[in-house]
Design an enzyme around this catalytic site. Sequence first.
Site, PDB file in Angstrom:
ATOM      1  N   ASP A  95       0.836  -1.207   0.000  1.00 30.70           N
ATOM      2  CA  ASP A  95       0.000   0.000   0.000  1.00 30.70           C
ATOM      3  C   ASP A  95       0.875   1.263   0.000  1.00 30.70           C
ATOM      4  OD1 ASP A  95      -2.399   1.344  -0.135  1.00 30.70           O
ATOM      5  OD2 ASP A  95      -2.781   1.285   2.024  1.00 30.70           O
ATOM      6  N   LYS A 103       1.996   4.674  -1.081  1.00 31.41           N
ATOM      7  CA  LYS A 103       1.363   5.847  -1.703  1.00 31.41           C
ATOM      8  C   LYS A 103       1.732   7.061  -0.853  1.00 31.41           C
ATOM      9  CE  LYS A 103      -2.955   4.880   0.737  1.00 31.41           C
ATOM     10  NZ  LYS A 103      -4.391   4.799   0.707  1.00 31.41           N
ATOM     11  N   ASN A 139       0.846   7.312   2.813  1.00 31.94           N
ATOM     12  CA  ASN A 139       1.505   6.413   3.765  1.00 31.94           C
ATOM     13  C   ASN A 139       3.006   6.665   3.855  1.00 31.94           C
ATOM     14  OD1 ASN A 139      -0.866   5.196   4.519  1.00 31.94           O
ATOM     15  ND2 ASN A 139      -0.717   3.575   2.984  1.00 31.94           N
ATOM     16  N   ASP A 163       2.209   2.676   7.813  1.00 31.87           N
ATOM     17  CA  ASP A 163       1.003   1.910   7.490  1.00 31.87           C
ATOM     18  C   ASP A 163       1.309   0.552   6.870  1.00 31.87           C
ATOM     19  OD1 ASP A 163      -1.531   1.061   7.159  1.00 31.87           O
ATOM     20  OD2 ASP A 163      -2.221   2.757   5.949  1.00 31.87           O
ATOM     21  N   THR A 185      -4.611   0.499  -2.938  1.00 31.71           N
ATOM     22  CA  THR A 185      -5.399   1.687  -3.293  1.00 31.71           C
ATOM     23  C   THR A 185      -5.477   1.751  -4.818  1.00 31.71           C
ATOM     24  OG1 THR A 185      -4.505   2.731  -1.315  1.00 31.71           O
ATOM     25  CG2 THR A 185      -5.539   4.187  -2.913  1.00 31.71           C
TER      26      THR A 185
HETATM   27  P1  ADP Z   1      -4.546   3.571   8.210  1.00 31.75           P
HETATM   28  O1  ADP Z   1      -4.025   2.184   8.191  1.00 31.75           O
HETATM   29  O2  ADP Z   1      -5.854   3.660   8.920  1.00 31.75           O
HETATM   30  O3  ADP Z   1      -4.499   4.260   6.859  1.00 31.75           O
HETATM   31  P2  ADP Z   1      -2.127   5.058   8.913  1.00 31.75           P
HETATM   32  O4  ADP Z   1      -1.084   4.327   9.694  1.00 31.75           O
HETATM   33  O5  ADP Z   1      -1.874   5.239   7.463  1.00 31.75           O
HETATM   34  O6  ADP Z   1      -3.540   4.377   9.178  1.00 31.75           O
HETATM   35  O7  ADP Z   1      -2.378   6.478   9.587  1.00 31.75           O
HETATM   36  C1  ADP Z   1      -3.414   7.326   9.109  1.00 31.75           C
HETATM   37  C2  ADP Z   1      -2.892   8.736   8.970  1.00 31.75           C
HETATM   38  O8  ADP Z   1      -2.493   9.232  10.263  1.00 31.75           O
HETATM   39  C3  ADP Z   1      -1.659   8.903   8.118  1.00 31.75           C
HETATM   40  O9  ADP Z   1      -1.954   8.983   6.751  1.00 31.75           O
HETATM   41  C4  ADP Z   1      -1.066  10.190   8.664  1.00 31.75           C
HETATM   42  O10 ADP Z   1      -1.752  11.315   8.177  1.00 31.75           O
HETATM   43  C5  ADP Z   1      -1.364  10.084  10.162  1.00 31.75           C
HETATM   44  N1  ADP Z   1      -0.217   9.462  10.861  1.00 31.75           N
HETATM   45  C6  ADP Z   1       0.000   8.151  11.036  1.00 31.75           C
HETATM   46  N2  ADP Z   1       1.142   7.922  11.704  1.00 31.75           N
HETATM   47  C7  ADP Z   1       1.680   9.133  11.981  1.00 31.75           C
HETATM   48  C8  ADP Z   1       2.884   9.587  12.637  1.00 31.75           C
HETATM   49  N3  ADP Z   1       3.751   8.714  13.144  1.00 31.75           N
HETATM   50  N4  ADP Z   1       3.113  10.909  12.728  1.00 31.75           N
HETATM   51  C9  ADP Z   1       2.240  11.793  12.182  1.00 31.75           C
HETATM   52  N5  ADP Z   1       1.100  11.437  11.554  1.00 31.75           N
HETATM   53  C10 ADP Z   1       0.808  10.132  11.437  1.00 31.75           C
HETATM   54 MG    MG Z   2      -2.845   4.785   5.627  1.00 32.25          MG
END
Ligand code: ADP
Ligand code: MG
Length: 397
Positions: free
Chosen positions: A154, A156, A159, A172, A191
């Site tokens: 995934d 992109k 992420n 992610d 995606t």
């Molecule tokens: P999901 O699996 O639900 O997509 P993600 O791990 O991609 O979850 O996290 C969702 C969003 O949260 C990310 O796209 C980013 O905007 C924010 N995010 C996640 N981890 C961090 C981090 N370590 N620091 C800042 N923002 C984060």
């Molecule tokens: Mg994500």
Amino acid sequence: MVGKLEFHENDDLPDKDVARDFYAKYEPKEVLGKGVSSIVRRCIEKETGYEYAAKIIDVSSDPDDSQGFTLLQASHREVAILHLAAGHPYIITLHDVFESSTYIFLVFEICKNGELFDYLTSVVALSEKRTRTIMKQLFESVDYIHSKGIVHRDLKPENILLDDNYNIKVTDFGFARMVQPGEKMNDLCGTPGYLAPELLRASMYEDAEGYGFEVDLWACGVIMYTLLVGFPPFWHRKQMIMLRNIMEGKYEFCSPEWDDITEEAKDLIRKLLVIDPSKRINAKEALKHCFFRSKKTPVKKFNARKTFKLAILCVRVLIRIRQYRYTPEVLNMDIIRFEPYKIKLLRKAIDGCAFRVYHHWVKRGEVQNRAALFENRPKVEMKLAYQDTGVSHFHHF
Ligand code: ADP
Ligand code: MG
């Protein structure tokens, strides 16, 4: 890294509710981002005052995914893979894990500059130099996870996060999987705009071969294309047409957006967006591509309209700079009242007036400090002389 629990894909729910432990140790703050079944919040570790990002996954409404995994099992897999992928500068570090019967809390290092996606939106498109830095870091992290047998699935710009120094952190790992060399996968995940043709084929045809690590390199190609021009290679209003274009590898370096971009950059994208995964460049090879050796800045074609616009802009700036010379400095009432001599404009005016009145007293070389002419306090000798004689002794001054 403080692991609260040992995770295995078949773990049962723990009896102990450790959500309380999370709130005892961390203070949750504002939302940083949202996913399909998670919310990410900034939080502060109470003991140290350090900031982290806590991904809070709601496992209570627990639908099975396409392979029959529950959200809880998927989260366990994500944690196991995060442990395995740890220790690379461009991969997110998991700091802490908590699990309750309804929520899982993954505490990550925080990336203050957010998603590469938002950064790209704010700047529209990146320069080749900036793209080179980001893609190099991305290929290094992809090479690292692939060497550990992990496929991300995934990749992109949403992420890929940016830390304080605008270095990337791949995050992610919710769709990531461990695969053996040569092992193929068949499940549809990721995606739409970033899906590789072989992944689409695997989900459409019973007899398809399946897909492997190469899907991440296809996604890198889509990312690199998008970074350079600000729009993706396969986008179409109708998703069916977009998916067909992906399967046919139908994209183009359209004009005028691609006119100024180097052949090296286009060549690397061409080698990534290859329909046949066996002919696609891998991360190690990509890092050796001439795009990363090139220090060239793109040769700009002569554009009469652009050049004319720039010339007008330069003239306007010059006129404005010239006007600044005659623009008086901003005056401050307190300074005017107590230290008027500090202000160049007033100093000139006062000097001018004073000299017009007293210039016959100021013999060349005698009065070094012209400001003395304007001191408010009377000179001591002058006061004494006045008392002695009872007459004005201004000429003693
Ligand atoms: P999901 O699996 O639900 O997509 P993600 O791990 O991609 O979850 O996290 C969702 C969003 O949260 C990310 O796209 C980013 O905007 C924010 N995010 C996640 N981890 C961090 C981090 N370590 N620091 C800042 N923002 C984060
Ligand atoms: Mg994500």
